[in-house]
Design a protein around this motif. Structure first.
Motif: not given
Length: 1591
Positions: A967, A977-979, A999, A1001-1004, A1025
């Motif tokens: 991050e 909020v995501g990537y 959309k 992504l919440q995970k890295k 964000n």
């Protein structure tokens, strides 16, 4: 002079031709008288004689040899003629030969005058011919005055001299002396004997034609000549021959020509090889220098038989006209061959070769082409002020610029591994700076430092950017260090890599590898030494020896040269045919079998080394313009002296090779050799080559007793006899003189790379003739050795490639020479394969992750080269940049940092800084990175997040990869909020970036699929964000979508105890590598769910209790490797599958391939068996019968085969008490299983009966018995044959046939050779029905078989007989008779059971007196009496065999009917005529003897309609009735002949002739009247008395 081999002198016709004493003495006298004249003539006509007859044939000496064999053996006078003739003087030969022949045949005093006249006549002919030659010579010389090239000694090649003539060159001071000589450049191929019978005018015409041909085919080479004063022979007067002399000479010419033709024909039959000879260049191609865009033509002329095939090469590469249309024109016409190159350019500058080949050998000639360019075409700006060099074929290169060229290699070839027979390719892209269009590099390839030239095994290509080398059919000879050298003027760069070639798979398991590097050494006329290198792989068994095979060039037939394998890696091959070319190959053999053959050797010709050198090299001495002919005294019948310098050049256990020098005294004919041997210390000499003398001064002696000492000597032989022996050699022990080398020592391995190790060793002591070394490696503890090289390496250092990283290896070495392979050295110390430690390379891509007023956070990428060990940390430096001028570097940290992100404190706000980073490992601190871009230290106030960092790619495959990132350090004004992940192809422009996910992504992490294999991609990540999407991260390094060789995946496993685990292996680990497991790409912090077990290159993650809490992605990364990683996803479905499998493993069963079964064996034994799919060595079985365990013993034979999984139990026989249930219980570790079989009631009874039957059958088969029971078959002749097959019989076994219990007597006793007994029944019918029986018996027992041929069985047999009979029926034929028309067909044999029917026009025929059928013998017929037109139509004969009908059809209509009816009418009339014609029915005898005086009464009956007329003849004359003879004819039937008193006058032949309109018949009777003896004597006495009275 021509001499015969000594083994041909016994032929009488040769003795007469060679040893005519009168002819020889006359010629010797003639030689003395003409010697002075011949010397004068030789000076005046030498120049001409060198060219004249040489043109007529390439070897006039051949004719001289052939002609001398016809009439002179050892004749010195004819030697003089042969010497002159061999140099080409046709006119002189003609006159001198005639004069000599005249002297030889006439043997009178006219010889001297004739020879004098011939000489004068020859001189005049010479002058005329010389004048004709000069006409062409002058014109030929005009165009060659300016040529600086000296012609080779072609006159020597085209006109081989007689053996007594020698060729000399004058000294240098006479080099420019003029003489009347023209170089002959054209020759014919066929043998010619013109010059003996041609007239002077014909010879002059032929000379003029030669001049014209020479000027036509000349290409610019030659020698300038000028005229000289005429010979004094021109001034001599010519005496005219008388008519008598001319006629005699003409007759002698005809006789001589016939003798020569006969002799030549005999020679051709005597030795067919003389008809063949190797190729020879009469005119070699010459070199040319031309301007660009000009055409050039190479020409050459080749002689040889069979006609040689000429191939053109450019720089040793065959020229293919098809691939360069219009560029090359190759022509071959009447022995003249040419290569024309159109529109020459720089690339045509090369060496060209013409290669001529036939079955007798191969020869090549070379010429160079230099293509020049006009000076104005070179760009002056490219030329240096200094000198200019011109590398061959590449134009001009500026010498002064050579040091400025930068040559680099891109996309280089790496260490390559291949297998024999495969195609391997090496390639490298070459970048040269500066790129000057006119200047092209020289591309050279080397193997082990030796320049490689293109061949059928190696192909090279240069595209202008990429150099490639292709091994079209790799062999172990191709293994070695390959070097690509790029040359630009005086400067070059090289790149090298090793190529390994393994043995091809052996055709026979366990067979050794193929030998390699087969070469031919010391080739001579009839033998050659073949050498090779031993293979590294022996197949697990010692190599017993080698087989050598040879093949004549131009054929595909391989012949094995040695009957028993030889261990020494050199072998002399004998028995070659002189002049022919051969190739060789070698095969290794061990007890398992024979290896594949080696690569074939280069072709080698069986020639004398001097002849081979003359054919393949150019004479070094230039042409001097003069030929000197010397006279020598002839040496006839010289017995050769002893050879000299005899020595043993090589001695092994199998053979001894001798060499010697030819004797000085040997005459002028070829010699051959006999080799003799004796055991040392004795004088018992034995000839080794008893049948065929040796032609070469080399010989290999075989069949010697190993360990014994021998002496050798050699004798020479020719037609004069066998010479004295040479001096004997010293005693030679038959043993290997070259010892197998000792083992090398001090094996030292050292680290090199992560897949290679450097091995060094010391040379073995007292090593001789070492070929090289073989190195082998073995993983510690495996016990399996693998060869590191397959081609022996020289030197004592070698890099072993292809090793597994992280494994420990040991090495051993052995030396190789021709005697064999040494013992292996001692094993080296173990060494782990890993790269040698070095400092890491610089980090790169420094970027700012966050900036505030007095500090900045840096991020960078890991060095590409870590130096063979783990990076321990990083050091950061920074410096201020004021107005673009950098300041002094300062340290940001003193203690190394482990992360690739670092905050630098205490910076000045709004100051511009540059940064550099250095990585460190155990080897030290590496080179710092390049200075970063200038960054301004100021506080970020943007609302969106900063860039993510540490973006890496892992688990790269051909269509997917996993992207990881961290991050951002700067998150912006609101939480992330995501990537978003972006990607593009590496070479694509910036506008081609596209988002992978729509959309955030919440995970890295993200697994990206849909990649194209082989395409390079780059990726970046952006955080988002509430304010928006932030700055993208640094772009990743380019990643190629590919699955690398050796890539392994995480494998889920359930062991025998039901334990579930994830397993991952890595063979590329370094000593510091570690397995790092993660869940959902996050470190696993909770170890209560998993146990990690790592050993060596394997790691296992074991689940303690797999459940829903364990669902997720499990990945494993191996540190300090080139991105080795993999993952496995456990979802709910996968979890259920693993839990079910775990339960099965905890409670296992033994899987069965087949359940319990029962079968009856040959002896009636009962076998119970089942088979498990797999059993371990600890498996066992329990056998249960009716719930009680039974054990191995007399009744039960039990066996468990763990290898095959077979469990069986055998019982001798089944008794009533054995009825019940049988069970086999299996246990293999924890796994169990069982299978049962119930045998009760009818099932048991049936099995018991079958067992009893099989037991009886087995006992029956112990004696003579029937394999096949008695049966029958119907033969093609429709006979019935009874047959049966028997076995286990012997000589005393008898066979007896019975029918209905009565023995059938057979004519011959059966010999049982074919195991079949037969009884043939001819013309089988109902009487042969009955019961047939055959009995076999001897002292071991008897057996019988019976065949019932009654009722149904008999009917079936008769049906088959009838069927065969019906099939044998011939086509219906038509026959006319006197009664009508008959249709008939023949069958092989007819029986009453065969039913016959006839059909007329599809209607069954009803038989009447007019139409009836029948069988006569084998003929089945239908008779139609008095046929009418209603009888026309189609007739069908139907034969019914009881089951099937068979039909034969004939068409009786149209012409067929007309012809048959006409023939019937004719036969009918003939029958009527025969019936009604007049004839004598009987009554008259043939002969009647009656006494004189008796009455004769003969009568007979005559018949005819109408009544015949009767007449009588006596002695063929008409005879009518008179008083003495009464003839009567009564009622038209009775005829009588009566003589009341017969007398001797009535004797004679009487004939009765009866005649009517249908014919006449005559019947004869002979009447003989005799007088009784007493009456005859009385009449004789009376007659005598009457005679006396008259007297």
């Amino acid at each position: 002079m021509m001499s015969l081999p000594f083994y041909q002198r016994h032929h009488e016709h040769y003795d007469r031709a060679y040893r005519h004493k009168a002819l020889q003495s006359t010629l010797n006298q003639y030689q003395k008288e003409t010697k002075s004249k011949s010397a004068v003539y030789a000076q005046g006509s030498t120049a001409y004689t060198r060219g004249s007859a040489a043109y007529r044939h390439a070897s006039a000496a051949d004719f001289s040899l052939a002609s001398s064999a016809a009439y002179s053996h050892g004749s010195s006078a004819y030697d003089l003629e042969s010497a002159a003739y061999s140099y080409g003087s046709t006119a002189y030969d003609h006159s001198a030969a005639q004069s000599k022949r005249s002297a030889a045949y006439s043997l009178d005093s006219e010889s001297l005058s004739q020879s004098s006249a011939a000489y004068s006549h020859g001189s005049e002919s010479i002058n005329k011919l010389a004048a004709a030659y000069r006409l062409g010579s002058e014109a030929y010389s005009l165009g060659l005055k300016d040529s600086n090239l000296m012609i080779e000694n072609q006159s020597y090649k085209m006109s081989p001299k007689a053996k007594r003539a020698k060729q000399n060159f004058v000294s240098e001071d006479k080099e420019n002396e003029a003489m009347d000589y023209s170089v002959p450049i054209f020759t014919g191929r066929e043998v010619s004997i013109s010059g003996i019978t041609d007239t002077e005018e014909e010879r002059i015409k032929e000379s003029a034609a030669y001049v014209a041909k020479r000027n036509l085919f000349a290409t610019g080479e030659g020698v300038s000549v000028s005229k000289v004063a005429k010979s004094t022979s021109e001034e001599e007067r010519h005496e005219k021959k008388s008519r008598k002399v001319a006629i005699r000479e003409s007759a002698e010419r005809v006789a001589l020509k016939k003798t020569l033709e006969d002799t030549q024909a005999f020679h051709k039959k005597l030795n067919q090889d003389k008809l063949l000879h190797a190729p020879e260049f009469i005119i070699e191609p010459r070199s040319h220098t031309v301007w660009e865009k000009q055409n050039v033509k190479f020409r050459c002329s080749v002689a040889g038989w069979p006609a040689p095939r000429v191939t053109w090469y450019k720089n040793n590469v065959p020229i293919d006209v098809q691939t360069h249309p219009g560029k090359y024109i190759i022509e071959s016409r009447y022995g003249l061959h040419s290569l024309e190159i159109s529109t020459c350019d720089f690339d045509d500058t090369a060496q060209y070769r013409a290669s001529a080949m036939n079955v007798k050998g191969e020869i090549s000639a070379y010429a160079s082409l230099v293509v020049k360019r006009y000076k104005g075409e070179i760009d002056p700006s490219l030329l240096h002020a200094g000198t200019v060099s011109m590398p061959l074929g590449f134009g001009v290169t500026p010498h002064g610029y050579a040091s400025r060229f930068e040559i680099s290699f891109v996309d280089k070839f790496d260490v390559a591994f291949g297998r024999e027979g495969e195609t391997m390719s090496l390639g490298c892209t070459v970048v040269i700076s500066p790129d000057i269009k006119r200047f092209k590099p020289e591309i050279e390839w080397y193997r082990n430092g030796v320049l490689i030239t293109p061949s059928k095994w190696v192909q090279m290509h240069w595209s202008g950017e990429r150099a490639s080398l292709t091994l079209t059919h790799a062999n172990k000879e191709d293994e070695g260090l390959y070097t690509l050298r790029v040359v630009m003027g005086d400067y070059y760069e090289e790149y090298s890599a090793y190529v390994f070639v393994r043995d091809a798979d052996a055709e026979i398991p366990g067979a050794p590898g193929a030998p390699l590097d087969v070469q031919c050494l010391d080739a001579n006329k009839d033998y050659v030494i073949v050498s090779w290198k031993q293979p590294a792989v022996d197949g697990g068994n010692p190599i017993l020896g080698y087989f050598i095979d040879r093949c004549e060039v131009g054929t595909a037939h391989w012949t094995q040269c040695n009957e028993t394998p030889v261990k020494f890696a050199r072998f002399p091959v004998t028995g070659l045919i002189e002049g022919r070319s051969y190739i060789f190959r070698v095969r290794a053999v061990n007890k398992a079998g024979i290896s594949l053959p080696s690569r074939v050797s280069e072709p080698v010709a069986a020639l004398d080394p001097a002849d081979r050198a003359r054919l393949r090299s150019h004479p070094s001495a230039p042409w001097t313009g003069q030929i000197i002919v010397t006279e020598e005294e002839p040496a006839e019948g010289v017995v050769p002296g002893p050879p000299t310098d005899l020595q043993v050049t090589e001695a092994t256990k199998n053979y001894v090779v001798l060499s010697w020098k030819p004797p000085g005294q040997r005459g002028h004919e070829g010699i051959m050799y006999f080799v003799e041997k004796c055991i040392a210390g004795t004088e018992d000499w034995q000839r080794v080559n008893t049948e065929i003398p040796v032609k070469s001064p080399r010989f290999a002696v075989f069949d010697l007793a190993e360990g014994k000492s021998y002496c050798f000597r050699v004798r020479c032989c020719n037609s004069a006899g066998i010479g004295e022996p040479s001096e004997a050699t010293e005693a030679t022990v038959v043993d290997d003189k070259l010892d197998i080398p000792k083992a090398p020592g001090r094996i030292m391995p050292t680290r090199n790379t992560d897949t290679s190790v450097v091995v060094t060793w010391t040379e073995p002591p007292d090593a001789k003739e070492l070929v090289g070394y073989y190195i082998e490696s073995s993983v510690v503890g495996s016990g399996r050795w693998e060869p590191c090289n397959n081609n022996p390496v020289k030197g004592t250092r070698f890099i072993c490639h292809g090793l597994v990283n992280g494994e420990k290896y040991i090495f051993r070495v052995r030396a190789v020479n021709a005697a064999g392979l040494s013992e292996f050295s001692q094993d080296s110390e173990p060494i782990e394969v890993q790269a040698a430690i070095a400092a890491p390379s610089p980090p790169y891509d420094i970027t700012i992750l966050e900036s505030v007023r007095d500090s900045m956070v840096l991020g960078w990428k890991q060095p590409k080269v870590v130096g063979g060990t783990e990076i321990t940390g990083y050091y950061v430096n920074y410096r201020e940049v004021v107005d673009g001028v950098p300041g002094k570097w300062m340290e940001a940290n003193i203690k190394a940092i482990s992360e690739r992100a670092y905050r630098i404190q205490n910076l000045k706000e709004n100051m511009v800084y540059q940064f550099q980073v250095a990585a460190a490992n155990l080897a030290g601190v590496g080179t710092p990175s390049l200075p970063s871009q200038p960054f301004k230290c100021e506080e970020w106030t943007i609302a969106v997040p900063g860039p993510p960092h540490d973006v890496t790619c892992t688990e790269v495959r051909k269509d997917s990869l996993v992207l990881l990132w961290k991050e951002p350090v700067y998150t912006g004004r609101s939480p992330i909020v995501g990537y978003y992940v972006d990607m593009k192809e590496t070479e694509a422009k910036e506008e081609h970036w596209k988002s992978v996910n729509e959309k955030p992504l919440q995970k890295k992490f993200l697994k990206i699929g849909g990649l194209k294999q082989g395409v390079s991609y780059v990726f970046r990540v952006r955080a988002t964000n509430q304010a928006g999407v932030g700055k993208p991260s640094d772009v990743t390094d380019p990643v190629v979508a590919e699955t690398r060789p050796g890539t392994k995946e995480v494998v889920v496993d359930v062991d025998d105890n039901g334990v579930i685990s994830l397993n991952f292996e890595c063979d590329q680990m370094s000593p510091n590598s570690e397995f790092v497991w993660s869940k959902n790409y996050e470190p696993i912090a909770d170890d209560s769910r998993l146990n990690i077990d790592t050993k060596g290159g394997k790691s296992k993650a074991i689940f303690k209790d797999l459940g829903e809490d364990d669902l997720g992605i499990y990945s494993c990364v191996v540190t300090d490797t080139d991105g080795v990683s993999s993952s496995h996803t456990i979802d709910e479905e996968e979890m259920k599958r693993l839990l079910a499998l775990s339960h099965e493993r905890k409670f296992p069963t033994v899987p069965l391939a087949s359940e319990l079964a029962v079968e009856i064996l040959e002896k009636g034994e009962v076998r119970f068996w089942l088979q498990a799919e797999k059993l371990s060595g600890n498996a066992k079985a329990n056998f249960v019968f009716n719930d009680k365990e039974i054990f191995n013993g007399e009744k039960y034979k039990m066996k468990v085969d763990q290898k095959t999984g077979l469990v069986e139990m055998i019982m001798d026989k089944l008794e009533d008490k054995d009825e019940g249930t049988y069970t086999f219980q299996l246990q293999d570790g924890k796994a169990t299983n069982q299978s049962s079989l119930v045998l009760i009631g009818d099932v048991f009874k049936k099995l018991q009966d079958e067992a009893d039957f099989q037991r009886k059958e087995w006992h029956r088969k112990q004696g003579p018995h029937f394999v096949d029971k008695l049966g029958w078959e119907v033969t093609d002749d429709c006979n019935v044959m009874l047959k049966c097959k028997v076995a286990n019989i012997k000589k005393e076994t008898h066979i007896v046939w019975y029918k209905d219990d009565r023995e059938i007597m057979v004519d011959e006793e059966h010999d049982f050779k074919d195991g079949v007994c037969t009884l043939l029944i001819s013309e089988f019918s109902k009487k042969d029905a009955g019961t047939y029986e055959v009995i076999l018996k001897d002292d071991r027992g008897k057996d019988s078989t019976e065949l019932q041929l009654k009722d149904t069985a008999f009917a079936d047999l008769m049906n088959e007989v009838c069927r065969r009979i019906a099939l044998s029926a011939t086509d219906l034929k038509i026959q006319s008779t006197a009664e009508g028309i008959r249709l008939y067909s023949y069958v092989t044999h007819y029986v009453e059971d065969l039913r016959v029917g006839w059909v007329h026009n599809d209607t069954q025929i009803r038989f009447t007196d007019r139409v009836k059928t029948g069988v006569t013998g084998e003929q089945i017929w239908l008779q139609i009496n008095e046929p009418t037109p209603q009888d026309k139509g189609r007739y069908t004969m139907e034969l019914f065999d009881g089951k099937t009908g068979h039909k034969k059809t004939v068409d009786l209509s149209g012409q067929a009917f007309d012809e048959a009816f006409a023939e019937f009418q004719r036969l009918k009339q003939a029958a009527i005529a025969e019936k009604n014609r007049a004839r004598v029915l009987g009554g008259l005898p043939d002969v009647v003897t009656i006494q004189e005086g008796k009455a004769l009464n003969l009568s007979c009956t005559v018949w005819g309609d109408p009544t015949p007329e009767v007449s009588w003849l006596k002695n063929e004359k008409s005879f009518v009735s008179d008083a003495n003879c009464i003839l009567k004819y009564e009622s038209g039937k009775k005829v009588s002949f009566t003589i009341s008193t017969v007398s001797t006058l009535d004797s004679g032949k009487y004939s009765i002739v009866v005649k009517n309109k249908y014919g006449t018949e005559t019947s004869d009777v002979t009447v003989s009247v005799f007088i009784p003896e007493e009456e005859r004597q009385s009449q004789q006495q009376k007659k005598n008395e009457d005679n006396k009275t008259k007297a």
